[in-house]
Design an enzyme around this catalytic site. Structure first.
Site, PDB file in Angstrom:
ATOM      1  N   TYR A  21     -31.076   6.089   1.401  1.00 36.41           N
ATOM      2  CA  TYR A  21     -30.392   7.087   0.585  1.00 36.41           C
ATOM      3  C   TYR A  21     -28.894   7.082   0.889  1.00 36.41           C
ATOM      4  O   TYR A  21     -28.416   6.355   1.749  1.00 36.41           O
ATOM      5  CB  TYR A  21     -31.007   8.462   0.813  1.00 36.41           C
ATOM      6  CG  TYR A  21     -32.274   8.704   0.000  1.00 36.41           C
ATOM      7  CD1 TYR A  21     -33.055   7.648  -0.481  1.00 36.41           C
ATOM      8  CD2 TYR A  21     -32.695   9.990  -0.298  1.00 36.41           C
ATOM      9  CE1 TYR A  21     -34.204   7.863  -1.224  1.00 36.41           C
ATOM     10  CE2 TYR A  21     -33.857  10.221  -1.033  1.00 36.41           C
ATOM     11  CZ  TYR A  21     -34.603   9.164  -1.488  1.00 36.41           C
ATOM     12  OH  TYR A  21     -35.738   9.390  -2.223  1.00 36.41           O
ATOM     13  N   SER A  22     -28.154   7.925   0.208  1.00 38.95           N
ATOM     14  CA  SER A  22     -26.700   7.797   0.136  1.00 38.95           C
ATOM     15  C   SER A  22     -25.998   7.893   1.486  1.00 38.95           C
ATOM     16  O   SER A  22     -26.459   8.563   2.404  1.00 38.95           O
ATOM     17  CB  SER A  22     -26.131   8.853  -0.809  1.00 38.95           C
ATOM     18  OG  SER A  22     -26.420   8.522  -2.141  1.00 38.95           O
ATOM     19  N   ASP A  48     -26.604  12.453   3.053  1.00 48.99           N
ATOM     20  CA  ASP A  48     -25.380  11.918   2.449  1.00 48.99           C
ATOM     21  C   ASP A  48     -24.161  12.019   3.374  1.00 48.99           C
ATOM     22  O   ASP A  48     -23.171  12.682   3.054  1.00 48.99           O
ATOM     23  CB  ASP A  48     -25.064  12.613   1.114  1.00 48.99           C
ATOM     24  CG  ASP A  48     -26.249  12.676   0.173  1.00 48.99           C
ATOM     25  OD1 ASP A  48     -27.151  11.824   0.316  1.00 48.99           O
ATOM     26  OD2 ASP A  48     -26.291  13.563  -0.695  1.00 48.99           O
ATOM     27  N   GLU A  73     -25.037  18.327  -2.512  1.00 43.64           N
ATOM     28  CA  GLU A  73     -25.231  16.898  -2.243  1.00 43.64           C
ATOM     29  C   GLU A  73     -23.894  16.165  -2.217  1.00 43.64           C
ATOM     30  O   GLU A  73     -22.879  16.642  -2.716  1.00 43.64           O
ATOM     31  CB  GLU A  73     -26.133  16.278  -3.317  1.00 43.64           C
ATOM     32  CG  GLU A  73     -27.587  16.682  -3.216  1.00 43.64           C
ATOM     33  CD  GLU A  73     -28.503  15.729  -3.970  1.00 43.64           C
ATOM     34  OE1 GLU A  73     -29.488  15.279  -3.370  1.00 43.64           O
ATOM     35  OE2 GLU A  73     -28.227  15.431  -5.151  1.00 43.64           O
ATOM     36  N   ASP A  84     -26.332   6.429  -6.985  1.00 42.36           N
ATOM     37  CA  ASP A  84     -25.106   6.795  -6.277  1.00 42.36           C
ATOM     38  C   ASP A  84     -24.301   5.611  -5.749  1.00 42.36           C
ATOM     39  O   ASP A  84     -24.853   4.729  -5.074  1.00 42.36           O
ATOM     40  CB  ASP A  84     -25.440   7.661  -5.061  1.00 42.36           C
ATOM     41  CG  ASP A  84     -26.227   8.907  -5.417  1.00 42.36           C
ATOM     42  OD1 ASP A  84     -26.642   9.045  -6.567  1.00 42.36           O
ATOM     43  OD2 ASP A  84     -26.438   9.730  -4.512  1.00 42.36           O
TER      44      ASP A  84
END
Length: 477
Positions: free
Chosen positions: A99-100, A169, A222, A40
């Site tokens: 993570y994103s 996210d 997501e 990502d």
């Protein structure tokens, strides 16, 4: 993995890069991880004239592994600098992966928000309703390269009680003098939604509302991205768990958007139908940002999780995946259109303009092709292996010969006026009707570079040079 642990493995990375650099499938005008795995795009922003492009990064493995945050910078989308990785999983709250997340610029500072992943291994868990933490973490930078400390904004206890452990996210937007953070979520009843939190100072946040739909749009949304354009509100999401509906939703997971009727102050939102952003095989985790010219720029991961097709050709050479071309979003009749940035015209070198429809033409492995005056029946064959056809208002992309499991993708289109193709060694990006429809895919062929097209008035072929990337000098650290 901490910064110091990363530097201890630089010799391993150097050896892997020798293998990576020999791969004929390496792309020339797309951003890839220097080595290993990329997914990502994160933290996209332009700060003091410099575009910062961060991404999920596993530098020592070409398959899924511990994620840190890789980093490229550019001022013109032609010349890039590889920077040191920006965020490392070195904290109790992100120990199993960075993570994103996203970036938000305010008062001459960049505020970063991301998900810190923690997975328990002391028992058996389903990792949906238990067994993991999805911590929302904030850090602040004055230059885009350094930061002082990580601050925990949310832990699992701060999310609604009907949500699973899949909440992640973060993306922040400013509206009416307040700040709102959107987070992708999965409820305990397996319904995808987006959670909104509100702040007046970017430091203290309170739960505000959620956005969902009465329609069945999967069990998890997501990578949410909320923004306004031309007086309309759009919500980009990547729904997981949507069933294919005719020629719609052909991938395992989708990437697209809702046009929303959002009254954020009164906590009301109605989502229109879900519209796919891209109809190709390799597209996910799209994120946008507004640059200093006021353009809404989009970047996506040229890949997708859990697909039943592979990239084994590059994995065996130490790398996997890339980012798409940067694109500018515009709105036409309530729909998002995507076009490549004007800056990318600087990549063009040789130009051929032709009306010939019965001759196979040699092209460079890195090419841009613009076909206009399209007719009711169109046939395009690339490299003697890739087929694009338009027949009875159905556009078909066929990659069976070179797709490594990728077969066909279809779009129903009433009329095609023009087609623009970007070919780059092992990637294909297709823009139809000035970006009304887009298809992005990887392929792995061995034939000579060529094109044979029928059903058009004029075809213009540009050879393209590659990005100029200044690699980071690890001898200085």
């Amino acid at each position: 993995m901490s910064y110091d642990e990363y530097l201890k493995n630089i010799t391993k990375r150097s050896e892997l890069k020798k293998l990576v650099d020999k791969d004929p499938y390496r792309l020339s005008y797309h951003l890839m991880a220097p080595t290993g795995w990329l997914n990502d795009p994160n933290g996209l922003c332009q700060f003091k004239g410099v575009h910062h492009i961060y991404f999920q990064y596993t530098p020592f493995s070409a398959t899924w592994g511990m994620k840190m945050c890789g980093h490229y910078t550019t001022k013109d989308f032609i010349h890039y600098n590889e920077e040191l990785p920006f965020i490392f999983p070195d904290n109790r709250y992100d120990k199993d992966g960075v993570y994103s997340g996203s970036a938000f610029i305010k008062n001459d500072e960049i505020h970063y928000f991301y998900t810190g992943n923690v997975k328990y291994n002391d028992s058996e868990y389903n990792y949906i309703s238990d067994g993991r933490e999805q911590n929302t973490i904030q850090l602040v930078s004055k230059d885009g390269y350094h930061y002082d400390a990580k601050k925990i904004i949310f832990t699992n206890d701060d999310y609604p009680k009907d949500c699973s452990k899949h909440v992640r996210d973060p993306k922040v937007v400013e509206k009416n003098g307040n700040y709102y953070m959107v987070l992708g979520a999965r409820t305990l009843e397996d319904k995808g939604c987006v959670l909104l939190y509100k702040s007046t100072d970017l430091a203290t946040w309170q739960y505000h509302m959620r956005i969902d739909s009465d329609m069945d749009y999967g069990y998890m949304w997501e990578c949410p991205d909320l923004f306004d354009m031309d007086g309309e509100t759009f919500l980009l999401v990547c729904p997981q768990g949507m069933a294919q509906d005719g020629y719609k939703y052909q991938n395992i997971y989708q990437c697209g958007y809702f046009k929303c009727d959002l009254d954020i102050e009164n906590k009301s939102c109605t989502c229109g139908p879900f519209i796919e952003l891209d109809y190709g095989f390799d597209i996910y985790a799209s994120q946008t940002y507004q640059d200093e010219k006021g353009r809404r720029i989009l970047l996506s991961w040229m890949g997708i999780p859990d697909a039943d097709y592979d990239n084994d050709c590059t994995v065996e050479n130490g790398w996997q995946h890339a980012l798409t071309l940067p694109k500018q979003l515009t709105v036409k009749e309530g729909k998002l259109y995507q076009q490549t940035l004007e800056e990318l015209k600087e990549l063009r070198t040789n130009t051929i303009k032709t009306q010939c429809q019965n001759e196979t033409l040699e092209i460079a492995k890195a090419s841009e092709i613009f076909i206009e005056g399209c007719m009711d029946e169109i046939s395009i064959v690339i490299h003697n292996e890739i087929s694009l056809t338009y027949h009875k208002q159905l556009f078909t992309l066929n990659l069976e010969k070179v797709g490594h499991g990728r077969n066909q993708r279809y779009i129903e289109i009433p009329k095609i006026e023009n087609i623009r193709l970007f070919i780059d060694n092992s990637s294909l990006e297709i823009f139809i009707n000035n970006g009304e429809f887009v298809l992005t895919s990887r392929f792995y062929g061995k034939e000579n570079s060529s094109i044979l097209a029928r059903g058009y008035e004029t075809m213009t072929i540009y050879s393209l040079k590659g990005y100029m990337i200044n690699e980071y000098d690890y001898t200085c650290v």
